[in-house]
Design a protein around this motif. Sequence first.
Motif, PDB file in Angstrom:
ATOM      1  N   SER A  90     -66.322 -49.214 -35.309  1.00 29.17           N
ATOM      2  CA  SER A  90     -64.946 -49.280 -34.810  1.00 29.17           C
ATOM      3  C   SER A  90     -64.823 -48.416 -33.562  1.00 29.17           C
ATOM      4  CB  SER A  90     -63.952 -48.818 -35.882  1.00 29.17           C
ATOM      5  OG  SER A  90     -64.260 -47.514 -36.348  1.00 29.17           O
ATOM      6  N   LEU A  91     -63.834 -48.751 -32.736  1.00 26.55           N
ATOM      7  CA  LEU A  91     -63.634 -48.062 -31.460  1.00 26.55           C
ATOM      8  C   LEU A  91     -62.153 -47.932 -31.179  1.00 26.55           C
ATOM      9  CD1 LEU A  91     -64.669 -47.036 -28.639  1.00 26.55           C
ATOM     10  CD2 LEU A  91     -64.625 -49.432 -27.910  1.00 26.55           C
ATOM     11  N   HIS A 114     -67.544 -44.747 -36.335  1.00 25.30           N
ATOM     12  CA  HIS A 114     -66.355 -44.810 -35.488  1.00 25.30           C
ATOM     13  C   HIS A 114     -66.604 -44.055 -34.192  1.00 25.30           C
ATOM     14  CE1 HIS A 114     -62.228 -45.094 -34.172  1.00 25.30           C
ATOM     15  NE2 HIS A 114     -62.252 -43.797 -33.936  1.00 25.30           N
ATOM     16  N   LEU A 115     -66.177 -44.666 -33.076  1.00 22.84           N
ATOM     17  CA  LEU A 115     -66.384 -44.087 -31.754  1.00 22.84           C
ATOM     18  C   LEU A 115     -65.051 -43.800 -31.080  1.00 22.84           C
ATOM     19  CD1 LEU A 115     -69.057 -46.668 -30.564  1.00 22.84           C
ATOM     20  CD2 LEU A 115     -69.522 -44.355 -31.416  1.00 22.84           C
ATOM     21  N   SER A 116     -64.929 -42.613 -30.502  1.00 25.02           N
ATOM     22  CA  SER A 116     -63.784 -42.313 -29.664  1.00 25.02           C
ATOM     23  C   SER A 116     -64.003 -42.954 -28.301  1.00 25.02           C
ATOM     24  CB  SER A 116     -63.630 -40.792 -29.499  1.00 25.02           C
ATOM     25  OG  SER A 116     -62.709 -40.502 -28.457  1.00 25.02           O
ATOM     26  N   GLY A 117     -62.982 -43.652 -27.801  1.00 20.35           N
ATOM     27  CA  GLY A 117     -63.096 -44.318 -26.515  1.00 20.35           C
ATOM     28  C   GLY A 117     -63.328 -43.372 -25.358  1.00 20.35           C
ATOM     29  N   ALA A 131     -67.813 -52.290 -24.822  1.00 21.06           N
ATOM     30  CA  ALA A 131     -67.456 -52.345 -26.247  1.00 21.06           C
ATOM     31  C   ALA A 131     -68.154 -53.488 -26.979  1.00 21.06           C
ATOM     32  CB  ALA A 131     -65.944 -52.485 -26.390  1.00 21.06           C
ATOM     33  N   GLU A 132     -69.052 -54.172 -26.329  1.00 20.58           N
ATOM     34  CA  GLU A 132     -69.779 -55.274 -26.961  1.00 20.58           C
ATOM     35  C   GLU A 132     -70.477 -54.780 -28.224  1.00 20.58           C
ATOM     36  OE1 GLU A 132     -70.800 -59.192 -27.305  1.00 20.58           O
ATOM     37  OE2 GLU A 132     -69.681 -58.356 -25.617  1.00 20.58           O
ATOM     38  N   GLY A 133     -70.335 -55.522 -29.313  1.00 18.81           N
ATOM     39  CA  GLY A 133     -70.958 -55.136 -30.580  1.00 18.81           C
ATOM     40  C   GLY A 133     -70.038 -54.393 -31.525  1.00 18.81           C
ATOM     41  N   VAL A 134     -68.816 -54.077 -31.069  1.00 20.15           N
ATOM     42  CA  VAL A 134     -67.842 -53.381 -31.905  1.00 20.15           C
ATOM     43  C   VAL A 134     -67.166 -54.384 -32.843  1.00 20.15           C
ATOM     44  CG1 VAL A 134     -65.575 -52.244 -31.817  1.00 20.15           C
ATOM     45  CG2 VAL A 134     -67.427 -51.471 -30.323  1.00 20.15           C
ATOM     46  N   ASP A 135     -66.930 -53.994 -34.084  1.00 16.46           N
ATOM     47  CA  ASP A 135     -66.315 -54.865 -35.088  1.00 16.46           C
ATOM     48  C   ASP A 135     -64.799 -54.718 -35.148  1.00 16.46           C
ATOM     49  OD1 ASP A 135     -68.831 -55.870 -36.718  1.00 16.46           O
ATOM     50  OD2 ASP A 135     -69.123 -53.743 -36.346  1.00 16.46           O
ATOM     51  N   LEU A 185     -61.361 -52.923 -33.125  1.00 15.18           N
ATOM     52  CA  LEU A 185     -60.763 -52.238 -31.988  1.00 15.18           C
ATOM     53  C   LEU A 185     -59.385 -51.749 -32.407  1.00 15.18           C
ATOM     54  CD1 LEU A 185     -61.290 -51.660 -28.917  1.00 15.18           C
ATOM     55  CD2 LEU A 185     -59.915 -53.695 -28.449  1.00 15.18           C
ATOM     56  N   LEU A 186     -59.079 -50.468 -32.099  1.00 15.93           N
ATOM     57  CA  LEU A 186     -57.834 -49.851 -32.550  1.00 15.93           C
ATOM     58  C   LEU A 186     -57.051 -49.289 -31.359  1.00 15.93           C
ATOM     59  CD1 LEU A 186     -59.907 -48.322 -35.288  1.00 15.93           C
ATOM     60  CD2 LEU A 186     -57.633 -49.120 -35.955  1.00 15.93           C
ATOM     61  N   PRO A 187     -56.495 -50.158 -30.530  1.00 17.67           N
ATOM     62  CA  PRO A 187     -55.775 -49.681 -29.348  1.00 17.67           C
ATOM     63  C   PRO A 187     -54.319 -49.332 -29.640  1.00 17.67           C
ATOM     64  CG  PRO A 187     -55.776 -52.058 -29.366  1.00 17.67           C
ATOM     65  CD  PRO A 187     -56.545 -51.630 -30.596  1.00 17.67           C
TER      66      PRO A 187
END
Length: 308
Positions: free
Chosen positions: A173-174, A143-146, A194-198, A200-202
């Motif tokens: 996830s991002l 998981h990545l913080s934006g 964000a290419e390659g992210v499965d 997205l949690l906006p």
Amino acid sequence: MGGGVTAQQHGALLVIGDVVTDVVARHRGPLAAGTDTAAGIRTLPGGAGANVACWAARHGCADVRLLGRVGADAAAWHERELTACGVRARLVVDSEAATGTVICLVDSGAAAERTFLTDSGASLRLDPGDWSDELLDGVARLHLSGYLLFAESSRALVATAVTAARTRGVPVSLDPASAGFLATLGADRFLALAEGVDILLPSRDEACLLAGLSDAEDAAAALSRRVPLVVAKLGPRGALVARGGAVAARIAAVPATPRDTTGAGDAFTGAFLAALLAGAPPEAAAEKGCWAGAAAVERAGGRPAPRG
């Protein structure tokens, strides 16, 4: 629906993100320019990435790891606080920058809305030199913080980490993290990064900004044409789960009496990821996220209480 996930976890969660010191000021009444405004002020550990890791541990993820960067001024304190929440932290100590600091101005009204003044400090100085592919050993989700996408060095780290994760088949996830910073960076650039992210949690505002649409459902549906799974966090309106260009589920919010909304989205994300790791489908995981978000707004600061 409340409480931790009891199903068996399959692999660790690795979070890469910001670790900062929050100065939370709950002011009583409007801010008075040029003079004093009475407030209750507390200094607490925070950072979107660190908060997500702590909430994931709180909701049943037995192996949560965190990669972050801090200054020498507060490194020991942050490591102790993360350990107390059940997070295995790998904190890179920056010799040139202080730990990031966020001043959280929290309105003591019914909505407990907050405004941030942010000095990212060392947190966004993560770079590819801080990465090792061994960090993915035993990891089932990254998981990545934006916030990492808002500085050049940490953007480079994101690219390195995502490439390594994709090579190993680890889903990523991002969380976009900040509508304000996102507007400055630009939606198109963010989505390209964000290419390659499965997943997205906006938030609602972030989803609408990224999609260029005013309606949250339309925005989540549009974004799910670019990212396989989109989970939009709508606060008191619950959440949306979208895939393949359409909203697949609408998740009801859990009633709560807000005290401080700082970290509510991080709580949702942490509980959501913990539930996914335990084998829950996205819709059920989003329900867990709503429960965690409701719990978060009823306490001060952005994290759960340390483990007893």
